[in-house]
Design a protein around this motif. Structure first.
Motif, short mmCIF file in Angstrom:
data_model
loop_
_atom_site.label_atom_id
_atom_site.label_comp_id
_atom_site.label_asym_id
_atom_site.label_seq_id
_atom_site.Cartn_x
_atom_site.Cartn_y
_atom_site.Cartn_z
N SER A 121 0.74 -1.15 0.09
CA SER A 121 -0.07 -0.05 -0.11
C SER A 121 0.68 1.34 -0.02
O SER A 121 2.00 1.29 0.29
CB SER A 121 -0.83 0.04 1.25
OG SER A 121 -1.65 1.35 1.25
N SER A 122 0.35 2.24 -0.35
CA SER A 122 0.87 3.58 -0.17
C SER A 122 0.82 3.96 1.14
O SER A 122 0.05 3.46 2.15
CB SER A 122 0.04 4.65 -0.83
OG SER A 122 -1.17 4.92 -0.30
N PRO A 123 1.70 4.69 1.85
CA PRO A 123 1.84 5.02 3.30
C PRO A 123 0.52 5.45 3.77
O PRO A 123 0.41 5.26 5.19
CB PRO A 123 2.98 5.99 3.27
CG PRO A 123 3.72 5.99 2.28
CD PRO A 123 2.65 5.69 1.06
N ASP A 124 -0.27 6.14 3.16
CA ASP A 124 -1.40 6.98 3.49
C ASP A 124 -2.55 5.75 3.72
O ASP A 124 -3.62 6.16 4.22
CB ASP A 124 -1.78 8.13 2.97
CG ASP A 124 -0.72 9.12 3.04
OD1 ASP A 124 0.05 9.37 4.21
OD2 ASP A 124 -0.33 9.93 2.20
N GLY A 125 -2.63 4.88 2.76
CA GLY A 125 -3.74 4.17 2.39
C GLY A 125 -3.57 2.67 3.30
O GLY A 125 -2.75 2.63 4.10
N ALA A 126 -4.10 1.93 2.69
CA ALA A 126 -4.32 0.47 3.65
C ALA A 126 -4.56 -0.52 2.30
O ALA A 126 -5.55 -0.44 1.42
CB ALA A 126 -5.16 0.17 4.66
N THR A 127 -3.83 -1.85 2.39
CA THR A 127 -4.08 -2.73 1.41
C THR A 127 -4.09 -4.14 2.45
O THR A 127 -3.15 -4.25 2.87
CB THR A 127 -3.18 -2.94 0.32
OG1 THR A 127 -2.90 -1.82 -0.38
CG2 THR A 127 -3.32 -4.11 -0.61
N ASP A 128 -5.21 -5.02 2.17
CA ASP A 128 -5.19 -6.24 3.01
C ASP A 128 -5.79 -7.34 2.12
O ASP A 128 -6.13 -6.99 0.85
CB ASP A 128 -6.25 -6.13 4.06
CG ASP A 128 -5.97 -6.91 5.22
OD1 ASP A 128 -4.85 -8.07 5.07
OD2 ASP A 128 -6.51 -6.99 6.39
N TYR A 129 -5.48 -8.42 2.59
CA TYR A 129 -5.91 -9.80 1.74
C TYR A 129 -6.39 -10.97 2.71
O TYR A 129 -5.92 -11.31 3.72
CB TYR A 129 -4.43 -10.14 1.20
CG TYR A 129 -3.37 -9.30 0.73
CD1 TYR A 129 -3.35 -8.73 -0.35
CD2 TYR A 129 -2.55 -8.82 1.86
CE1 TYR A 129 -2.71 -7.68 -0.63
CE2 TYR A 129 -1.71 -7.67 1.66
CZ TYR A 129 -1.57 -7.13 0.09
OH TYR A 129 -0.91 -6.33 -0.11
N ILE A 130 -7.45 -11.52 2.00
CA ILE A 130 -8.13 -12.79 2.56
C ILE A 130 -8.27 -13.84 1.75
O ILE A 130 -8.35 -13.56 0.37
CB ILE A 130 -9.56 -12.33 3.40
CG1 ILE A 130 -10.32 -11.78 2.24
CG2 ILE A 130 -9.49 -11.26 4.38
CD1 ILE A 130 -11.86 -11.60 2.95
N GLU A 131 -8.02 -14.96 2.06
CA GLU A 131 -8.09 -16.19 1.47
C GLU A 131 -9.81 -16.73 1.41
O GLU A 131 -9.75 -17.12 2.61
CB GLU A 131 -6.99 -17.29 1.55
CG GLU A 131 -7.30 -18.49 0.68
CD GLU A 131 -5.88 -19.26 0.89
OE1 GLU A 131 -6.19 -20.70 0.59
OE2 GLU A 131 -4.91 -18.95 1.41
N ALA A 132 -10.33 -16.61 0.46
CA ALA A 132 -11.84 -16.88 0.61
C ALA A 132 -12.40 -16.98 -0.86
O ALA A 132 -11.70 -16.73 -1.65
CB ALA A 132 -12.73 -15.77 1.25
#
Length: 272
Positions: A121-132
């Motif tokens: 992610s950019s420092p200001d944002g957020a990136t996450d991941y789920i296995e589904a």
């Protein structure tokens, strides 16, 4: 990742997977023999397959740009992530709005392994991941809430790019999946979908493709314009509505590829 590494992580390299096949068509290296064999078998009968895949990647960029820049959305739920390549959803969104939040979902551990390593992610944002799995939308929503990756009380862009065509048509399952996900999202949320169709193909290719489905050679199930449009029931379609993806808000110069070689519908709808 070698075949032995993949096996040790519980990845069945003997069975083709859509994300790895997609990676192969885009010129990537994160695929195995079964994926390449499956992709080659499809492409041998439909030489335009790569053109369609690349057009699909381009429209993902344009749709994300619209959603971030014009619709003003700052949260993205991208289901059927695929293996990382250029201009992933969070990269496009965070170039426009650095504090954008993106939750990626895929059912392939190889995809998730690469996503966690490469989709930063950019420092200001957020990136996450789920296995589904897309076929269990309630589990996706539950995981999203548990991870607090997205605020589901605020508008979300639901991205279903080239993934619903892995759900067999005629059962109503795809519409139920879409409805379950959208029902959990507030007014102002948007749905972006691309989906394979045979509407633009010559009749002889339609027959040939049906033969591939019947023989189990392909797992990409087409929908016609009517069935595709039905996915947006209750939503306000964004201009230009349901369109061949190369014609959905094309960039200057556009894409003059024969529509029969692309054969993918795309649309964005807004939840009132």
């Amino acid at each position: 990742m070698t075949g032995s590494d993949a096996t040790s992580r519980g990845i069945d390299t003997s069975v083709p997977h859509p994300a790895r096949r997609y990676d192969y068509w885009l010129g990537g290296k994160d695929n195995f023999a079964a994926d390449r064999e499956s992709a080659d078998a499809i492409e041998a009968k439909f030489p335009g397959m790569r053109a369609g895949i690349r057009a699909n990647r381009a429209v993902l960029r344009r749709m994300t740009t619209y959603l971030a820049a014009e619709a003003g959305l700052r949260q993205f739920l991208d289901i059927g992530t695929g293996l990382p390549t250029a201009d992933n959803t969070h990269e496009v969104a965070q170039r426009i709005a650095p504090h954008s939040r993106v939750l990626y979902v895929d059912n392939d551990p190889l995809v998730m392994s690469h996503a966690r390593a490469l989709l930063t992610s950019s420092p200001d944002g957020a990136t996450d991941y789920i296995e589904a799995d897309l076929r269990d939308p309630r589990a996706i929503l539950e995981a999203a809430r548990e991870r607090q990756a997205l605020d589901l009380t605020e508008p979300v862009a639901l991205m279903l790019i080239a993934v619903l065509h892995f759900v067999r048509p005629g059962t109503g399952e795809a519409q139920k999946i879409v409805r379950t996900l959208l029902d959990a999202l507030p007014s102002g949320s948007c749905l972006a979908v691309t989906h394979f169709t045979t509407d633009f193909m010559p009749d002889e290719e339609k027959v040939r493709y049906q033969g591939m489905l019947d023989a189990g050679i392909s797992d990409i199930w087409p929908r016609d314009r009517s069935a595709f449009t039905a996915l947006f029931d209750g939503l306000e379609l964004v201009e230009p509505g349901v369109e061949l993806i190369s014609r959905w808000r094309p960039e200057a110069g556009g894409d003059d590829t024969d529509p029969s070689r692309i054969s993918i519908y795309g649309a964005v709808g807004r939840k009132p």
